[in-house]
Write an enzyme that holds these catalytic residues in place. Structure first.
Site, PDB file in Angstrom:
ATOM      1  N   SER A 279      86.826  89.506 -39.469  1.00 53.91           N
ATOM      2  CA  SER A 279      86.147  90.772 -39.204  1.00 53.91           C
ATOM      3  C   SER A 279      87.025  91.745 -38.421  1.00 53.91           C
ATOM      4  O   SER A 279      87.131  92.930 -38.784  1.00 53.91           O
ATOM      5  CB  SER A 279      84.836  90.521 -38.450  1.00 53.91           C
ATOM      6  OG  SER A 279      85.076  89.815 -37.240  1.00 53.91           O
TER       7      SER A 279
ATOM      8  N   LYS B 243      91.827  87.633 -28.776  1.00 54.07           N
ATOM      9  CA  LYS B 243      91.345  87.366 -27.427  1.00 54.07           C
ATOM     10  C   LYS B 243      91.094  85.868 -27.290  1.00 54.07           C
ATOM     11  O   LYS B 243      90.173  85.334 -27.903  1.00 54.07           O
ATOM     12  CB  LYS B 243      90.049  88.131 -27.163  1.00 54.07           C
ATOM     13  CG  LYS B 243      90.186  89.648 -27.258  1.00 54.07           C
ATOM     14  CD  LYS B 243      88.835  90.319 -27.128  1.00 54.07           C
ATOM     15  CE  LYS B 243      88.960  91.828 -27.263  1.00 54.07           C
ATOM     16  NZ  LYS B 243      87.651  92.511 -27.195  1.00 54.07           N
TER      17      LYS B 243
ATOM     18  N   GLY C 129      89.844  95.181 -25.426  1.00 49.78           N
ATOM     19  CA  GLY C 129      88.810  96.085 -24.938  1.00 49.78           C
ATOM     20  C   GLY C 129      87.504  95.911 -25.684  1.00 49.78           C
ATOM     21  O   GLY C 129      87.397  95.101 -26.603  1.00 49.78           O
TER      22      GLY C 129
ATOM     23  N   LYS D  63      85.840  86.963 -20.361  1.00 57.02           N
ATOM     24  CA  LYS D  63      84.512  87.575 -20.531  1.00 57.02           C
ATOM     25  C   LYS D  63      83.685  86.805 -21.553  1.00 57.02           C
ATOM     26  O   LYS D  63      82.444  86.831 -21.505  1.00 57.02           O
ATOM     27  CB  LYS D  63      84.653  89.049 -20.915  1.00 57.02           C
ATOM     28  CG  LYS D  63      85.524  89.335 -22.144  1.00 57.02           C
ATOM     29  CD  LYS D  63      84.783  89.316 -23.452  1.00 57.02           C
ATOM     30  CE  LYS D  63      85.704  89.576 -24.626  1.00 57.02           C
ATOM     31  NZ  LYS D  63      85.004  89.544 -25.926  1.00 57.02           N
TER      32      LYS D  63
ATOM     33  N   THR E 173      80.147  92.461 -24.605  1.00 62.17           N
ATOM     34  CA  THR E 173      80.065  91.099 -25.136  1.00 62.17           C
ATOM     35  C   THR E 173      78.807  90.382 -24.662  1.00 62.17           C
ATOM     36  O   THR E 173      78.250  89.555 -25.377  1.00 62.17           O
ATOM     37  CB  THR E 173      81.313  90.293 -24.738  1.00 62.17           C
ATOM     38  OG1 THR E 173      82.479  91.039 -25.063  1.00 62.17           O
ATOM     39  CG2 THR E 173      81.371  88.970 -25.463  1.00 62.17           C
TER      40      THR E 173
END
Length: 344
Positions: free
Chosen positions: A12, A107, A138, A193, A250
């Site tokens: 994605s 990430k 980000g 995160k 998130t």
């Protein structure tokens, strides 16, 4: 060459970045290992597995051939799961020209080594390529970027010139890019995160409310900052896009796969059951292992991360984990402020 960019990874986020870059005027080669997915992108201009309903613009050609994808390109954008970053980097080692920009858009933290993605790339790529490695991170869900919804991210490199070059490549009317020299902080913010997002999802699965989620986000950010600074990051980075920005989106978004995983666990599913139901990778699972171990090694207090680890890997009851967070000993909210106040 100046108008050619390779995107490695057709999930994605890789597909969304390919769409963005094509709309910026670049000729994009999107490399994926799935021949069926490559065929769909080339013949139908869509990726129904990952971005259903999104039409690809002209200027994108998909391929399974890694060597062909990276030939004579201005930049290589690597967007693969953290679990395969090392193997992909090994394949790329002898294929990338010395002047090519390399952007990590993944990430995550590598399992066992606990290395950040730019560190994995440096581990495997030729030494002369190290100066070309940058990071983009980000609050940026692929589902929204692919549809042109306004988004803001950060490009990180110790080299101001490289960060600004990456900024120029990705900048668009609906995609604003800032720069930051703190690669460590930007990568850790984007990875850690996901752990807090799993915790937020668990709270959702337990039918807790906005108060609980606000507490998890706020205190989770404090843990991310403490651990990040111990690992060499700048504290202020976590007040920015790859810190609080990425954390909020998130933990709150319907698109967040890590929050979705946590919700399933909060509803009573095991980690294995929840993962079996996920189509996409939830990077927060391995990040939880890494953060738990790194915090122990550095002597950093991370109670939310610790409880997330116990729920995921030690079969701890989620309600019991939340209760233990609530009944911990009393604390000052911001210890460093209190320590600097005389006679407070």
């Amino acid at each position: 060459m100046e108008d050619q960019i390779a995107v490695i990874g057709g999930g994605s986020w890789g597909s969304a970045l390919a769409i963005l870059l094509a709309e910026n005027g670049y000729q994009v080669t999107l490399r994926d290992i799935s021949s069926e997915q490559v065929k769909e992108i080339n013949e139908k201009g869509s990726n129904s597995n990952y971005l259903p309903g999104v039409k690809f613009p002209d200027g994108i050609e998909a391929t399974t051939d890694l060597e062909a994808a990276v030939q004579d390109v201005k930049a290589v954008v690597v967007v693969v799961p953290s679990s395969v970053m090392r193997s992909v980097a090994k394949e790329l080692k002898g294929l990338i020209a010395e002047e090519t920009i390399i952007v990590s858009a993944t990430k995550g933290i590598e399992k066992d080594s606990f290395l950040r993605m730019s560190e994995v790339l440096k581990d495997e790529l030729r030494a002369e390529l190290h100066k070309n490695i940058a990071v983009i991170s980000g609050p940026s869900h692929a589902e929204e970027v692919s549809r042109g919804i306004p988004t803001t991210v950060v490009a990180a490199s110790k080299s101001k010139e490289l960060a600004e070059e990456v900024q120029d490549i990705f900048m668009a009317d609906t995609f604003r890019v800032y720069t930051n020299p703190d690669v460590v902080g930007v990568e850790l913010g984007g990875s850690l995160k996901n752990i807090i997002a799993i915790a937020a999802g668990i709270a959702d699965g337990l039918d807790y409310g906005d108060n609980t989620k606000a507490a998890l986000i706020t205190r989770g950010l404090a843990e991310i900052k403490r651990l990040g600074v111990a690992l060499g990051a700048e504290a202020m980075t976590f007040a920015g896009l790859s810190g609080i920005g990425d954390l909020v989106v998130t933990c709150a978004s319907q698109h967040s796969r890590n929050r979705r995983l946590g919700t399933k666990i909060g509803q009573g599913k095991s980690l294995e059951e929840a993962l079996d139901e996920m189509k996409m990778v939830a990077e927060g699972v391995e990040a939880t292992k890494a953060a738990y171990s790194l915090a122990k090694a550095e002597g950093v207090e991370v109670p939310i991360i610790n409880q997330a680890y116990q729920v995921l890997f030690a079969d701890k009851n989620p309600r019991e984990a939340v209760n233990e967070l609530m009944v911990r000993s009393k604390k000052h909210e911001i210890e460093e402020v209190v320590q600097n106040k005389e006679n407070w």
